[in-house]
Design a protein around this motif. Structure first.
Motif, PDB file in Angstrom:
ATOM      1  N   ILE A  87     -14.893   0.334  -8.219  1.00 12.29           N
ATOM      2  CA  ILE A  87     -13.668   0.318  -7.413  1.00 12.29           C
ATOM      3  C   ILE A  87     -13.125  -1.106  -7.313  1.00 12.29           C
ATOM      4  CG2 ILE A  87     -12.812   0.535  -5.034  1.00 12.29           C
ATOM      5  CD1 ILE A  87     -14.530   3.059  -4.777  1.00 12.29           C
ATOM      6  N   THR A  88     -14.017  -2.068  -7.058  1.00 12.78           N
ATOM      7  CA  THR A  88     -13.594  -3.475  -6.978  1.00 12.78           C
ATOM      8  C   THR A  88     -13.002  -3.943  -8.299  1.00 12.78           C
ATOM      9  OG1 THR A  88     -15.306  -3.935  -5.327  1.00 12.78           O
ATOM     10  CG2 THR A  88     -14.378  -5.828  -6.503  1.00 12.78           C
ATOM     11  N   ASN A  89     -13.657  -3.639  -9.406  1.00 14.39           N
ATOM     12  CA  ASN A  89     -13.158  -4.025 -10.728  1.00 14.39           C
ATOM     13  C   ASN A  89     -11.807  -3.382 -11.027  1.00 14.39           C
ATOM     14  OD1 ASN A  89     -15.492  -5.526 -11.215  1.00 14.39           O
ATOM     15  ND2 ASN A  89     -16.563  -3.798 -12.159  1.00 14.39           N
ATOM     16  N   PHE A  90     -11.707  -2.107 -10.703  1.00 16.43           N
ATOM     17  CA  PHE A  90     -10.484  -1.357 -10.989  1.00 16.43           C
ATOM     18  C   PHE A  90      -9.305  -1.907 -10.189  1.00 16.43           C
ATOM     19  CE2 PHE A  90      -7.629   2.338 -10.479  1.00 16.43           C
ATOM     20  CZ  PHE A  90      -7.443   2.674 -11.807  1.00 16.43           C
ATOM     21  N   LEU A  91      -9.504  -2.083  -8.880  1.00 20.78           N
ATOM     22  CA  LEU A  91      -8.412  -2.550  -8.030  1.00 20.78           C
ATOM     23  C   LEU A  91      -8.047  -4.015  -8.287  1.00 20.78           C
ATOM     24  CD1 LEU A  91      -9.321  -0.886  -4.601  1.00 20.78           C
ATOM     25  CD2 LEU A  91      -7.576  -0.164  -6.243  1.00 20.78           C
ATOM     26  N   SER A  92      -8.972  -4.758  -8.896  1.00 18.83           N
ATOM     27  CA  SER A  92      -8.701  -6.175  -9.196  1.00 18.83           C
ATOM     28  C   SER A  92      -7.902  -6.365 -10.474  1.00 18.83           C
ATOM     29  CB  SER A  92     -10.025  -6.948  -9.316  1.00 18.83           C
ATOM     30  OG  SER A  92     -10.717  -6.941  -8.093  1.00 18.83           O
ATOM     31  N   HIS A  93      -7.810  -5.314 -11.273  1.00 19.20           N
ATOM     32  CA  HIS A  93      -7.044  -5.433 -12.512  1.00 19.20           C
ATOM     33  C   HIS A  93      -5.571  -5.632 -12.148  1.00 19.20           C
ATOM     34  CE1 HIS A  93      -5.152  -4.450 -16.324  1.00 19.20           C
ATOM     35  NE2 HIS A  93      -6.345  -4.551 -16.904  1.00 19.20           N
ATOM     36  N   PRO A  94      -4.896  -6.622 -12.752  1.00 21.51           N
ATOM     37  CA  PRO A  94      -3.505  -6.934 -12.368  1.00 21.51           C
ATOM     38  C   PRO A  94      -2.556  -5.733 -12.437  1.00 21.51           C
ATOM     39  CG  PRO A  94      -4.381  -8.628 -13.820  1.00 21.51           C
ATOM     40  CD  PRO A  94      -5.398  -7.538 -13.786  1.00 21.51           C
ATOM     41  N   THR A  95      -2.677  -4.936 -13.482  1.00 16.78           N
ATOM     42  CA  THR A  95      -1.789  -3.788 -13.626  1.00 16.78           C
ATOM     43  C   THR A  95      -1.990  -2.788 -12.492  1.00 16.78           C
ATOM     44  OG1 THR A  95      -1.654  -3.987 -16.030  1.00 16.78           O
ATOM     45  CG2 THR A  95      -1.196  -1.816 -15.105  1.00 16.78           C
ATOM     46  N   ILE A  96      -3.224  -2.595 -12.097  1.00 15.85           N
ATOM     47  CA  ILE A  96      -3.522  -1.656 -11.006  1.00 15.85           C
ATOM     48  C   ILE A  96      -3.073  -2.243  -9.674  1.00 15.85           C
ATOM     49  CG2 ILE A  96      -5.322  -0.333  -9.853  1.00 15.85           C
ATOM     50  CD1 ILE A  96      -4.808   0.382 -12.856  1.00 15.85           C
ATOM     51  N   ASN A  97      -3.482  -3.468  -9.431  1.00 14.32           N
ATOM     52  CA  ASN A  97      -3.206  -4.126  -8.154  1.00 14.32           C
ATOM     53  C   ASN A  97      -1.714  -4.245  -7.866  1.00 14.32           C
ATOM     54  OD1 ASN A  97      -2.944  -6.976  -6.501  1.00 14.32           O
ATOM     55  ND2 ASN A  97      -4.748  -5.766  -5.912  1.00 14.32           N
ATOM     56  N   ASP A  98      -0.937  -4.490  -8.913  1.00 12.03           N
ATOM     57  CA  ASP A  98       0.504  -4.710  -8.730  1.00 12.03           C
ATOM     58  C   ASP A  98       1.304  -3.419  -8.564  1.00 12.03           C
ATOM     59  OD1 ASP A  98      -0.029  -7.371  -8.983  1.00 12.03           O
ATOM     60  OD2 ASP A  98       0.681  -7.553 -11.051  1.00 12.03           O
ATOM     61  N   THR A  99       0.657  -2.279  -8.772  1.00 13.69           N
ATOM     62  CA  THR A  99       1.411  -1.013  -8.741  1.00 13.69           C
ATOM     63  C   THR A  99       0.949  -0.066  -7.646  1.00 13.69           C
ATOM     64  OG1 THR A  99      -0.091  -0.107 -10.415  1.00 13.69           O
ATOM     65  CG2 THR A  99       1.986  -1.065 -11.196  1.00 13.69           C
ATOM     66  N   LEU A 100       0.059  -0.534  -6.767  1.00 13.05           N
ATOM     67  CA  LEU A 100      -0.443   0.333  -5.704  1.00 13.05           C
ATOM     68  C   LEU A 100       0.638   0.577  -4.647  1.00 13.05           C
ATOM     69  CD1 LEU A 100      -3.988  -1.226  -5.183  1.00 13.05           C
ATOM     70  CD2 LEU A 100      -3.476   0.968  -6.270  1.00 13.05           C
ATOM     71  N   PRO A 101       0.740   1.791  -4.135  1.00 12.57           N
ATOM     72  CA  PRO A 101       1.694   2.047  -3.051  1.00 12.57           C
ATOM     73  C   PRO A 101       1.262   1.317  -1.781  1.00 12.57           C
ATOM     74  CG  PRO A 101       0.344   3.991  -3.472  1.00 12.57           C
ATOM     75  CD  PRO A 101       0.009   3.002  -4.540  1.00 12.57           C
ATOM     76  N   GLN A 102       2.205   1.071  -0.867  1.00 16.61           N
ATOM     77  CA  GLN A 102       1.903   0.354   0.366  1.00 16.61           C
ATOM     78  C   GLN A 102       0.889   1.147   1.195  1.00 16.61           C
ATOM     79  OE1 GLN A 102       5.436  -0.641   2.574  1.00 16.61           O
ATOM     80  NE2 GLN A 102       6.527  -1.275   0.733  1.00 16.61           N
ATOM     81  N   ARG A 103      -0.186   0.464   1.555  1.00 12.70           N
ATOM     82  CA  ARG A 103      -1.266   1.170   2.262  1.00 12.70           C
ATOM     83  C   ARG A 103      -0.811   1.688   3.626  1.00 12.70           C
ATOM     84  NH1 ARG A 103      -5.998   1.500   5.098  1.00 12.70           N
ATOM     85  NH2 ARG A 103      -7.780   2.235   3.879  1.00 12.70           N
ATOM     86  N   ASP A 104      -0.073   0.864   4.373  1.00 11.40           N
ATOM     87  CA  ASP A 104       0.388   1.279   5.704  1.00 11.40           C
ATOM     88  C   ASP A 104       1.236   2.544   5.615  1.00 11.40           C
ATOM     89  OD1 ASP A 104      -0.912  -0.867   6.714  1.00 11.40           O
ATOM     90  OD2 ASP A 104       0.868  -2.090   7.058  1.00 11.40           O
ATOM     91  N   LYS A 105       2.085   2.572   4.611  1.00 10.37           N
ATOM     92  CA  LYS A 105       2.948   3.738   4.413  1.00 10.37           C
ATOM     93  C   LYS A 105       2.112   4.972   4.055  1.00 10.37           C
ATOM     94  CE  LYS A 105       7.300   4.797   2.025  1.00 10.37           C
ATOM     95  NZ  LYS A 105       8.249   4.348   0.986  1.00 10.37           N
ATOM     96  N   MET A 106       1.069   4.754   3.265  1.00 12.84           N
ATOM     97  CA  MET A 106       0.166   5.843   2.873  1.00 12.84           C
ATOM     98  C   MET A 106      -0.556   6.396   4.099  1.00 12.84           C
ATOM     99  SD  MET A 106      -0.509   6.315  -0.647  1.00 12.84           S
ATOM    100  CE  MET A 106      -2.273   6.239  -0.922  1.00 12.84           C
ATOM    101  N   VAL A 107      -1.051   5.512   4.943  1.00 15.29           N
ATOM    102  CA  VAL A 107      -1.800   5.941   6.124  1.00 15.29           C
ATOM    103  C   VAL A 107      -0.909   6.772   7.037  1.00 15.29           C
ATOM    104  CG1 VAL A 107      -2.929   5.138   8.233  1.00 15.29           C
ATOM    105  CG2 VAL A 107      -3.476   4.056   6.051  1.00 15.29           C
TER     106      VAL A 107
END
Length: 464
Positions: free
Chosen positions: A212-232
């Protein structure tokens, strides 16, 4: 097109391809119909970004789906849908393989057939075993939540064994399986927060948490994640809807056309409910207490509130659960729908079809003419449309839905013709469309049983 695998200064694996190929991809017409909180749509975004394919993202309101989405994905009527050069492709895992086969840079799938099959297997496993269980855990409480959490953890245990000793499921860089199950890395932590539970225990699942850490640290993944607050906020609202629907009961009689309306509305809205069958010849004290005025089914109980009369219940459902709107937005169209719902129930139902079924002679003839007149007017209303609600089943379709299956039964019981299929082709087509809708089709009463019931009913109403 050529590509190469490289490491940046942090040791993160990336695949880079030559500029000319990326420029070519930009010339293509690629659109993605998506919803910002969809884990399925996010897969497609990640794949396109990793491939360097430019696309236009079209945000959909999944509670009020556009006609274009329904046209592009008429089977499932869901996001995501990828449109490439006017060709729509639906279902996220199908889209991923289409993307990989269409744009050759940054291969997602392994080259070995066995490894490809392996990746597809685990993608489907996570979809059906982990996603379903985690989603249920987020939306439930008590024993039901505990059971769902345990099922989710069992699925994670299997994936833990798969990822051990590897940076990614694709080994050195993100591949098809990483993208397919990438939602685990971001969605499950959100669902854990919303549902106040824990699935991804870092002590129990160290390899998954490292992935999970490796995946979320990848620039392509990290830059395209939806806003967490909005998700919650969004998932809190979904949990609230579901938890609110847990205490929903429907008191009904199995063949009641009025009660069927309520069931169809709840199913279209995705609202879970407890069904309580009533014996209308020996009504329960509960029914008489909940509906002391009419003493009839259906009655909807939501929390400690009882709502009676099917049309009133339909509007209550539509105003309480906002997903899949039933009523039109326009006030005039709403009034129009209410008018035809009540008119058809009185003129086509009680004064027309039912009277024609139980009477004879002039009374029967008059009743058949009354029914025919109403049907002719409804024929004009439905012409050129799939449903009275347009492309989707709406309030008026639900209100008139009894016509589609009750009238043919009455015709057979009474050896009469109420709906002339040649004179009323649009009504006949609407009936077919309505009865073939999965929600309707899966909840119809058994026809043979209904025939027996109405044969007995006619005998009771017919003089010896």
């Amino acid at each position: 097109m050529s590509y190469m695998v490289v490491k940046d200064e942090k040791g993160i694996i990336e695949v880079k391809w030559q500029t000319w190929s990326k420029t070519m991809e930009r010339r293509e017409d690629v659109k993605l119909f998506n919803f910002h909180a969809s884990p399925f749509g996010q897969r497609v975004i990640w794949a396109l970004k990793l491939k360097g394919v430019d696309y236009e993202c079209i945000e959909e309101d999944i509670f009020n789906k556009s006609n274009l989405l329904l046209e592009l994905n008429p089977v499932h009527k869901k996001v995501p849908v990828l449109v490439h050069c006017n060709k729509p492709i639906a279902e996220s895992l199908v889209i991923l393989e289409y993307i990989d086969e269409t744009w050759k840079q940054y291969p997602l799938m392994p080259q070995n057939p066995c490894q490809r099959a392996h990746a597809r297997f685990w993608a489907n496993f996570a979809e059906h075993k982990l996603l379903d269980a985690a989603w249920m855990a987020m939306r439930s409480s008590g024993e039901e939540q505990e059971k769902a959490v345990n099922e989710a953890r069992e699925a994670v245990e299997k994936l833990e064994e798969e990822i051990k000793g590897k940076r990614f499921f694709g080994r050195d860089y993100i591949g098809f399986l990483d993208i397919a199950i990438g939602w685990i890395s971001y969605w499950i932590p959100v669902w854990e927060e919303v549902g106040s539970m824990k699935i991804l225990d870092p002590l129990k699942f160290p390899a998954i948490n490292a992935w999970i850490t490796n995946f979320l640290s990848h620039p392509t993944i990290n830059d395209t994640l939806p806003q967490r607050d909005k998700m919650v906020v969004y998932y809190h609202s979904r949990r609230k809807e579901t938890m609110g629907s847990k205490d929903v009961k429907v008191l009904n009689f199995w063949v009641s056309p009025f009660g069927k309306r309520v069931e169809w509305a709840l199913k279209l809205k995705g609202v879970e409910y407890e069904y309580i069958e009533e014996d209308i010849s020996n009504k329960s004290n509960l029914l008489l207490e909940l509906n002391p005025v009419y003493k009839k089914v259906p009655v909807l109980v939501h929390g400690n509130k009882a709502i009676a009369e099917s049309f009133v219940i339909l509007e209550y459902i539509d105003e309480t659960w906002k997903q899949y709107p039933l009523m039109p937005h326009d006030p005039y169209e709403r009034a129009h729908a209410r008018f035809w719902a009540t008119s058809a129930q009185q003129k086509l139902g009680k004064e027309g079809s039912w009277t024609a079924l139980i009477k004879s002679g002039e009374e029967k003839e008059k009743a058949l003419n009354t029914a025919s007149e109403v049907l002719e007017k409804l024929e004009e209303e439905i012409k050129g449309k799939k449903f009275f609600g347009g492309d989707n089943i709406g309030y008026l379709d639900i209100a008139l839905g009894w016509i589609s299956y009750i009238i043919p039964i009455w015709e057979e019981v009474g050896s009469i013709q109420i709906i002339d299929r040649l004179k009323l082709p649009a009504i006949n087509e609407w009936m077919t469309n309505f009865l073939n809708h999965p929600v309707v089709k899966d909840s119809l009463p058994p026809r043979d049983k209904a025939l027996d019931y109405y044969h007995l009913s006619v005998k009771k109403h017919t003089p010896n």
